[in-house]
Scaffold this motif. Structure first.
Motif, PDB file in Angstrom:
ATOM      1  N   VAL A 177       0.839  -1.193   0.000  1.00  0.00           N
ATOM      2  CA  VAL A 177       0.000   0.000   0.000  1.00  0.00           C
ATOM      3  C   VAL A 177       0.879   1.249   0.000  1.00  0.00           C
ATOM      4  O   VAL A 177       2.041   1.205   0.408  1.00  0.00           O
ATOM      5  N   ASN A 213      -2.240   8.091   0.776  1.00  0.00           N
ATOM      6  CA  ASN A 213      -2.739   9.216  -0.007  1.00  0.00           C
ATOM      7  C   ASN A 213      -1.970  10.474   0.377  1.00  0.00           C
ATOM      8  O   ASN A 213      -1.706  10.720   1.555  1.00  0.00           O
ATOM      9  N   SER A 255      -9.082   3.992   4.619  1.00  0.00           N
ATOM     10  CA  SER A 255      -9.533   4.963   3.624  1.00  0.00           C
ATOM     11  C   SER A 255      -8.387   5.862   3.164  1.00  0.00           C
ATOM     12  O   SER A 255      -8.475   6.490   2.111  1.00  0.00           O
ATOM     13  N   LEU A 279      -5.349   4.647   2.537  1.00  0.00           N
ATOM     14  CA  LEU A 279      -4.392   3.768   1.876  1.00  0.00           C
ATOM     15  C   LEU A 279      -4.857   3.417   0.473  1.00  0.00           C
ATOM     16  O   LEU A 279      -6.059   3.320   0.202  1.00  0.00           O
ATOM     17  N   LYS A 280      -3.895   3.206  -0.403  1.00  0.00           N
ATOM     18  CA  LYS A 280      -4.186   2.788  -1.774  1.00  0.00           C
ATOM     19  C   LYS A 280      -3.360   1.536  -2.041  1.00  0.00           C
ATOM     20  O   LYS A 280      -2.139   1.529  -1.853  1.00  0.00           O
ATOM     21  N   VAL A 304      -1.319  -1.147  -4.039  1.00  0.00           N
ATOM     22  CA  VAL A 304      -0.513  -1.184  -5.266  1.00  0.00           C
ATOM     23  C   VAL A 304      -0.059  -2.613  -5.502  1.00  0.00           C
ATOM     24  O   VAL A 304      -0.001  -3.431  -4.584  1.00  0.00           O
TER      25      VAL A 304
END
Length: 170
Positions: A18, A21, A64, A66-67, A69
């Motif tokens: 992750v 943002n 919310s 975190l993204k 990858v």
């Protein structure tokens, strides 16, 4: 209800890479770092370990922010200041043919010659020495050889020994 959400997030995020943002001020220090979700706690927050060089801590971050990858971000390669020689490699001599030690000695000798030839700017002020107190009459009766071998056992003996030795000249 909360436990079901935590278990679902755990299945969804555990062992995933992750990134954070960029818009969150509290998480600004993690921008550009890839983290790996170790687990999700019962508060539905991800425990993330980032790939920092020294930091092995787990950080409690709301999912919310975190993204996910696919793979870790490529690490920034820092340009080395100087190429380090390999172990066992012989260092090259400078163009002058002298070793660094010889060059330093030569510079030191040149500096000493310059100081000797230069006239003194002004005479230094005389240094006043502090008066040395004489030991008490009781201590004079003791032989000096025996007092230097024995360690002082009381505070008074330590103070008397210090007075006898005089001020520090190191």
């Amino acid at each position: 209800m909360m436990i079901d959400q935590a278990e679902a997030l755990k299945r969804q995020l555990t062992d995933k890479y992750v990134v954070v943002n960029e818009g969150v001020a509290e998480l600004r220090r993690f921008v550009g770092l890839t983290g790996r979700v170790k687990t999700v706690n019962m508060n539905c927050r991800a425990l993330v370990q980032f790939d920092g060089p020294v930091d092995i801590s787990w950080y409690d971050i709301d999912p919310s922010f975190l993204k996910v990858v696919d793979a870790p971000l490529p690490k920034k390669k820092e340009k080395p200041a100087e190429a380090k020689p390999k172990a066992g490699a012989v260092p090259k001599k400078p163009a002058s043919g002298q070793s660094p030690l010889e060059m330093a000695r030569k510079q030191g000798a040149a500096g000493a010659e310059a100081e000797a030839s230069a006239p003194p700017a002004s005479e230094p002020a005389p240094v006043e020495e502090a008066p040395v107190e004489q030991p008490a009459a009781e201590e004079k009766s003791e032989p000096a050889a025996s007092s230097s071998r024995e360690t002082p056992s009381s505070t008074e003996e330590i103070i008397a020994l210090a007075k006898q030795q005089g001020p520090f000249k190191g």
